[in-house]
Structures are given as structure tokens and as C-alpha cells.
Write an enzyme that holds these catalytic residues in place. Structure first.
Site, PDB file in Angstrom:
ATOM      1  N   ASP A 114       0.815  -1.210   0.000  1.00 15.63           N
ATOM      2  CA  ASP A 114       0.000   0.000   0.000  1.00 15.63           C
ATOM      3  C   ASP A 114       0.851   1.263   0.000  1.00 15.63           C
ATOM      4  O   ASP A 114       2.070   1.200   0.175  1.00 15.63           O
ATOM      5  CB  ASP A 114      -0.963  -0.003   1.204  1.00 15.63           C
ATOM      6  CG  ASP A 114      -0.276  -0.411   2.497  1.00 15.63           C
ATOM      7  OD1 ASP A 114       0.966  -0.377   2.562  1.00 15.63           O
ATOM      8  OD2 ASP A 114      -0.983  -0.774   3.454  1.00 15.63           O
ATOM      9  N   ASN A 172      -7.117  -2.385  14.334  1.00 15.41           N
ATOM     10  CA  ASN A 172      -8.546  -2.602  14.045  1.00 15.41           C
ATOM     11  C   ASN A 172      -8.757  -3.803  13.107  1.00 15.41           C
ATOM     12  O   ASN A 172      -9.839  -3.994  12.571  1.00 15.41           O
ATOM     13  CB  ASN A 172      -9.181  -1.339  13.447  1.00 15.41           C
ATOM     14  CG  ASN A 172      -8.589  -0.957  12.088  1.00 15.41           C
ATOM     15  OD1 ASN A 172      -7.683  -1.636  11.579  1.00 15.41           O
ATOM     16  ND2 ASN A 172      -9.084   0.121  11.509  1.00 15.41           N
ATOM     17  N   HIS A 177      -7.163  -4.356  10.237  1.00 12.36           N
ATOM     18  CA  HIS A 177      -6.933  -4.147   8.796  1.00 12.36           C
ATOM     19  C   HIS A 177      -5.661  -4.862   8.348  1.00 12.36           C
ATOM     20  O   HIS A 177      -4.741  -5.072   9.128  1.00 12.36           O
ATOM     21  CB  HIS A 177      -6.928  -2.661   8.418  1.00 12.36           C
ATOM     22  CG  HIS A 177      -5.728  -1.870   8.810  1.00 12.36           C
ATOM     23  ND1 HIS A 177      -5.794  -0.680   9.497  1.00 12.36           N
ATOM     24  CD2 HIS A 177      -4.403  -2.061   8.585  1.00 12.36           C
ATOM     25  CE1 HIS A 177      -4.588  -0.190   9.667  1.00 12.36           C
ATOM     26  NE2 HIS A 177      -3.728  -1.004   9.133  1.00 12.36           N
ATOM     27  N   GLU A 233      -9.565  -1.551   5.260  1.00 10.35           N
ATOM     28  CA  GLU A 233     -10.146  -1.174   6.550  1.00 10.35           C
ATOM     29  C   GLU A 233     -11.463  -1.920   6.799  1.00 10.35           C
ATOM     30  O   GLU A 233     -12.160  -2.292   5.845  1.00 10.35           O
ATOM     31  CB  GLU A 233     -10.440   0.333   6.554  1.00 10.35           C
ATOM     32  CG  GLU A 233      -9.206   1.216   6.448  1.00 10.35           C
ATOM     33  CD  GLU A 233      -8.467   1.384   7.769  1.00 10.35           C
ATOM     34  OE1 GLU A 233      -8.504   0.473   8.623  1.00 10.35           O
ATOM     35  OE2 GLU A 233      -7.831   2.441   7.942  1.00 10.35           O
TER      36      GLU A 233
HETATM   37  C1  GLP Z   1      -0.224   0.385   8.446  1.00  8.97           C
HETATM   38  C2  GLP Z   1       0.020  -0.514   7.242  1.00  8.97           C
HETATM   39  C3  GLP Z   1      -0.315  -1.960   7.543  1.00  8.97           C
HETATM   40  C4  GLP Z   1       0.300  -2.378   8.869  1.00  8.97           C
HETATM   41  C5  GLP Z   1      -0.266  -1.504   9.967  1.00  8.97           C
HETATM   42  C6  GLP Z   1       0.181  -1.924  11.367  1.00  8.97           C
HETATM   43  O1  GLP Z   1      -1.524   0.783   8.561  1.00  8.97           O
HETATM   44  N1  GLP Z   1      -0.726  -0.098   6.099  1.00  8.97           N
HETATM   45  O2  GLP Z   1       0.170  -2.779   6.482  1.00  8.97           O
HETATM   46  O3  GLP Z   1       0.048  -3.737   9.125  1.00  8.97           O
HETATM   47  O4  GLP Z   1       0.173  -0.196   9.689  1.00  8.97           O
HETATM   48  O5  GLP Z   1       1.228  -1.145  11.801  1.00  8.97           O
HETATM   49  P1  GLP Z   1       2.085  -1.420  13.092  1.00  8.97           P
HETATM   50  O6  GLP Z   1       2.953  -2.590  12.759  1.00  8.97           O
HETATM   51  O7  GLP Z   1       2.862  -0.155  13.257  1.00  8.97           O
HETATM   52  O8  GLP Z   1       1.156  -1.697  14.198  1.00  8.97           O
END
Ligand code: GLP
Length: 244
Positions: free
Chosen positions: A67, A136, A138, A143
């Protein structure tokens, strides 16, 4: 789903890096799907170390990141592309032409999503998709909602997600773009193999629901239950709500 529980986040990171290095050794032309977020940072550091030690050769591999934020160019310090340059691409021997990224600054974002989806197909599909998980539930930027898009698409980011990503934008959630581009659930689920990593107490609830709850668009990670080859690498905190 195959669940592996490790004592510490560091052990999760090194197991993931070893998993990727093994996949590269078995298939040097590996097509790898990559996540951003805080969780994979240690795994990328470990992969850099394995590369320096001669144990992870990316010279024939290709990568596709999950992404990117909409409306900001790759060179913006907050972009996921800049994140990947910092944590992995700048220190391993991936040929630049085989690093694939969504261009959040493209004029026509829908066309950009279609281009990306076609590029994944042209590469033969994803062999191994690494994933993190949002608090959440995702994955990528898919989302929770009433419906999930199958293919690479534009998304409106949840407020919680914008807060979580604020560190990339000077700490202020208001600076985080409202939209992003993301591989869709179908894009991700078409990967031959998937490894999701989660660490910390904050992820325990969504991990529990993703594994043991119903498959629901309200928790995108629950769709991983439909895939035949998913591994979850968790530390004890992220696994703390799983029944033994
Ligand atoms: C972002 C990315 C996701 C990732 C998420 C969790 O939103 N788009 O791919 O899994 O962050 O992040 P963290 O590892 O900082 O909790």
C-alpha cells in the site's frame, strides 16, 4: 492457520527474516509482498543483517508493497516508499527495476491501481506475502467496513489508522493523508503463501478474532482463515488471548 508463538518481538523478527531468506534460497526469483508499519522494522533489520552475511540474496527477486498513501510523492519522507528505502531497499541487492510500488502521486489513481494489479499478474503473482495487522484488524489498508474490495483500490483511512501512522508525518494525525491505495483482499489472498506477524498486547484482541472469530468484513484479517497456507508469527503478548 499455522500459529507460531515466540517469547519476544525480536524472536518474531528473526524467524520472519529466516523464513524470507529460506524462501529466497529455495526460489531466487521470489515475488515478495511487503508490509510497512512498526512491526516489520526489526525483521527488515534482520534481513539486512542476513544479506550482509551472504544469507539473503535479492538479486533475482521482485517486491510489491501492499500500500501507499494517496497524494504524496515517493520522495516524501512520510511515504511508505521512503520507509522501505530506509529499512530495506537501501541496504540489500534488490534491482531497482524489480521494486514495485503504488504511486500515490499518480494523476489517475484508479488507473494506477489497475496498473499495479496487472504488474502483479505479469510477475506471475505473489509467492510469499508478508503482512502486519492494524489494531482494528486491517491488512494492507483494507479497513473494516460493510464490504471489502477484491482488487487494488483507493481507500479512505480510518481515524484510528491515521493516528497510528502519525509518526511518519511529524506526529500529527491531521498531517496523515485521508486516502491511500492498497492491494485488495483478493490480491492478497491470491498469494501462494502468507506470513502475518503481530507483536504486543495491543494486537491480542484482533489476532484472537482473526483466528477464532467469524470471517467478516468488520475484521479484514479474518479472511485469512480462507487461505490454505497462512502462518502467524506472534510474540507472547499478541498471542495472550489465544486459548492454549
Ligand atoms: C499500516 C500498514 C499496515 C500495517 C499496519 C500496522 O496501517 N498499512 O500494512 O500492518 O500499519 O502497523 P504497526 O505494525 O505499526 O502496528
Amino acid at each position: 492457520m499455522k500459529v507460531r508463538i515466540f517469547d519476544t518481538p525480536e524472536a518474531v523478527a528473526s524467524a520472519l527474516a529466516e523464513r524470507v531468506a529460506d524462501a529466497l534460497a529455495a526460489r531466487p526469483s521470489l515475488v515478495l509482498g511487503l508490509p510497512t508499519g512498526r512491526t516489520p522494522i526489526a525483521a527488515y533489520a534482520e534481513l539486512r543483517r542476513l544479506h550482509t552475511a551472504g544469507r539473503a540474496d535479492f538479486s533475482r527477486a521482485s517486491t510489491f508493497n501492499l500500500d501507499e498513501f494517496a497524494g504524496i510523492p515517493a520522495l516524501h519522507a512520510g511515504s511508505f516508499r521512503a520507509f522501505m528505502d530506509r529499512h530495506l531497499f537501501g541496504a540489500v541487492n534488490l534491482p531497482p527495476a524489480r521494486i514495485h510500488f503504488l504511486d500515490g502521486a499518480a494523476d489517475d489513481l484508479d488507473a494506477e491501481c489497475a496498473r499495479y494489479e496487472a504488474a502483479i499478474e505479469a510477475a506471475g503473482g505473489l509467492d510469499l506475502q508478508m503482512l502486519g495487522i492494524g489494531a482494528n484488524g486491517h491488512i494492507g489498508f483494507n479497513e473494516p467496513g460493510d464490504e471489502l474490495a477484491a482488487r487494488t483500490h483507493r481507500v479512505r483511512l480510518a481515524d484510528t489508522t491515521r493516528r497510528d501512522n502519525a509518526p511518519l508525518f511529524g506526529g500529527d494525525p491531521a498531517n496523515v493523508p485521508r486516502e491511500a491505495l492498497s492491494m485488495g483482499m483478493g490480491t492478497i489472498l491470491k498469494a501462494a503463501e502468507i506470513v502475518l506477524i503481530a507483536t504486543g498486547e495491543r494486537k491480542a484482541q484482533c489476532v484472537e478474532r482473526a483466528i477464532g472469530g467469524p470471517v467478516t468484513t468488520r475484521l479484514p484479517a479474518s479472511f485469512l482463515q480462507l487461505h490454505p497456507r497462512v502462518e502467524l508469527y506472534l510474540d507472547r503478548a499478541a498471542a495472550s488471548r489465544l486459548r492454549p
